[in-house]
Design an enzyme around this catalytic site. Structure first.
Site, short mmCIF file in Angstrom:
data_model
loop_
_atom_site.label_atom_id
_atom_site.label_comp_id
_atom_site.label_asym_id
_atom_site.label_seq_id
_atom_site.Cartn_x
_atom_site.Cartn_y
_atom_site.Cartn_z
CE LYS A 1 -0.14 -0.31 5.01
NZ LYS A 1 -0.87 -0.82 6.18
CG MET B 1 8.73 23.80 -1.19
SD MET B 1 7.55 24.83 -2.09
CE MET B 1 6.74 25.71 -0.77
CE1 TYR C 1 12.75 32.06 2.50
CE2 TYR C 1 12.79 29.66 2.35
CZ TYR C 1 12.51 30.90 1.79
OH TYR C 1 12.01 30.97 0.52
NE ARG D 1 -6.18 0.35 11.16
CZ ARG D 1 -4.95 0.13 10.69
NH1 ARG D 1 -4.00 0.99 10.92
NH2 ARG D 1 -4.68 -0.94 9.99
C1 LIG Z 1 -0.01 -1.69 6.82
C2 LIG Z 1 -0.54 -3.01 7.20
C3 LIG Z 1 0.32 -4.10 7.36
C4 LIG Z 1 1.83 -3.97 7.34
O1 LIG Z 1 2.27 -3.48 8.59
P1 LIG Z 1 3.81 -3.18 8.92
O2 LIG Z 1 3.79 -2.71 10.33
O3 LIG Z 1 4.25 -2.13 7.98
O4 LIG Z 1 4.57 -4.45 8.73
C5 LIG Z 1 -0.25 -5.34 7.57
N1 LIG Z 1 -1.60 -5.48 7.67
C6 LIG Z 1 -2.45 -4.45 7.55
C7 LIG Z 1 -3.91 -4.68 7.69
C8 LIG Z 1 -1.95 -3.18 7.33
O5 LIG Z 1 -2.80 -2.14 7.24
#
Ligand SMILES: *Cc1c(COP(=O)(O)O)cnc(C)c1O
Length: 350
Positions: free
Chosen positions: A43, A301, A253, A137
């Site tokens: 992701k 920036m 800056y 969550r």
């Molecule tokens: C992001 C995520 C992971 C990976 O977690 P890490 O701590 O980066 O290894 C695994 N499972 C779910 C559901 C996640 O959202």
């Protein structure tokens, strides 16, 4: 290129990706996963590494399960890994989402009764199911797992997600017990609980598939992994300009740095818009081999100024690398290892 056939010259800023280190990290985590097979969380563009760079490397190493959050992230992987190997963690919010999952052949992760009904109404098919065991969550509460909509799902992976796997928290055991109880209620083919840190909690936590993310990309979420995980992402920048300062000259800056004497400094095209945030001002450093080149004054920036005192041979056009080993960079900057990776912006050539 819209309006032009002239190729864009390469940026003076690049993210070097160590593909061999990425593959090695997957193998280390797969080995720690025991009889389970390690998958991969890809992701957020593989945590900023570039999903289209990371996925083929991981697949080649042996990874067969890929987890993304958004539908657009699934679309990016199609053609690189089999669609059936892709799970979309956020699941379907609309009928369009469900239709998209069916058209692509990717698995939605069902997170609620509403999502289960939406998926079934769209025609259903193989999916994953997230049960919430304490992170509050996404995911179904254990009390809803007996619903008839859940019984009608064709579930591949029964997932849950640990809230505190990077600590020795009593919550880990509580979540483990709830995840195991869910196995007896829901028909499924495979089970999955552990993220990177969860893998280190031991075989009870492994199930059939683990879901490392951070540690694949060089993060060390638990001390047990120190020395086993290699750095994958290396921010590098070319020296755009070399300047000679006199005693009393100030940099950047708000003039927060004043030269104590004559100094040779360099300007690089790395700034907070690239994810090199202002917390690195006066804290961070670049490297030229063994030479440390500290950041002087405020990060801007689009630019940062560094002290070239330790590397007098450096000239305009030479490339240097940011000190960005994640555990150390996190301790120095106060940013999490996750943030350090996912901040890295679009202006890096990858
Ligand atoms: C992001 C995520 C992971 C990976 O977690 P890490 O701590 O980066 O290894 C695994 N499972 C779910 C559901 C996640 O959202």
């Amino acid at each position: 290129m819209p309006g032009s056939l002239t190729p864009v010259p390469p940026a003076a800023l690049r993210l070097e990706i160590d593909r061999a280190a990425l593959a090695d990290n997957w193998r280390v985590l797969d080995r720690h996963s025991g009889t389970a097979r390690a998958g991969a969380a890809v992701k957020a563009d593989a945590y900023g590494i570039g999903a289209r760079v990371a996925a083929p490397v991981l697949r080649e190493a042996g990874c067969a399960d890929f987890f993304v959050a958004h539908w657009a992230e699934a679309a990016e992987l199609v053609g690189l890994v089999p669609p059936g190997a892709i799970s979309v963690l956020h699941g379907p919010l609309t009928a369009a989402d469900a239709g998209f999952a069916r058209a692509l052949g990717v698995k939605p992760v069902i997170n609620s009764l509403a999502q289960a009904r939406l998926w079934l109404a769209a025609g259903g098919g193989v999916c994953d199911l997230m049960v919430d065991t304490g992170i509050n969550r996404l995911g179904l509460p254990p009390g809803e797992l007996g619903d008839e909509a859940i019984a009608r799902l064709d579930i591949d992976v029964l997932l849950s997600h640990l809230a505190s796997a990077d600590e020795d928290s009593p919550l880990n055991g509580v979540q483990l017990a709830r995840w195991r109880a869910a196995h007896r209620v829901v028909r499924h083919r495979r089970a999955s609980l552990a993220n990177s840190a969860g893998i280190i909690l031991g075989s009870d936590y492994h199930g059939d598939v683990t879901r490392p993310g951070l540690a694949l990309y060089g993060g060390v979420p638990r001390a047990e992994l120190a020395g086993q995980i290699r750095q994958v992402a290396r921010p590098q920048a070319a020296l755009m300009q070399v300047r000679n300062l006199q005693a009393g000259d100030t940099v950047g800056y708000n003039a927060t740095f004043t030269a104590p004497g004559p100094m040779r400094v360099g300007v690089i095209a790395l700034g907070y818009a690239d994810g090199y945030l202002r917390c690195w001002s006066g804290v961070g450093a670049m490297r030229d081999g063994g030479a440390r080149l500290p950041v002087l004054g405020r990060v801007s920036m689009d630019m940062t100024v560094i002290d070239l005192g330790a590397a007098p041979m450096l000239r305009e056009g030479d490339w240097i690398e940011a000190d960005y080993a994640l555990p150390e960079a996190s301790a120095a900057s106060g940013l999490s290892q996750y943030e350090l990776l996912t901040l890295l912006g679009r202006r890096f050539a990858r």
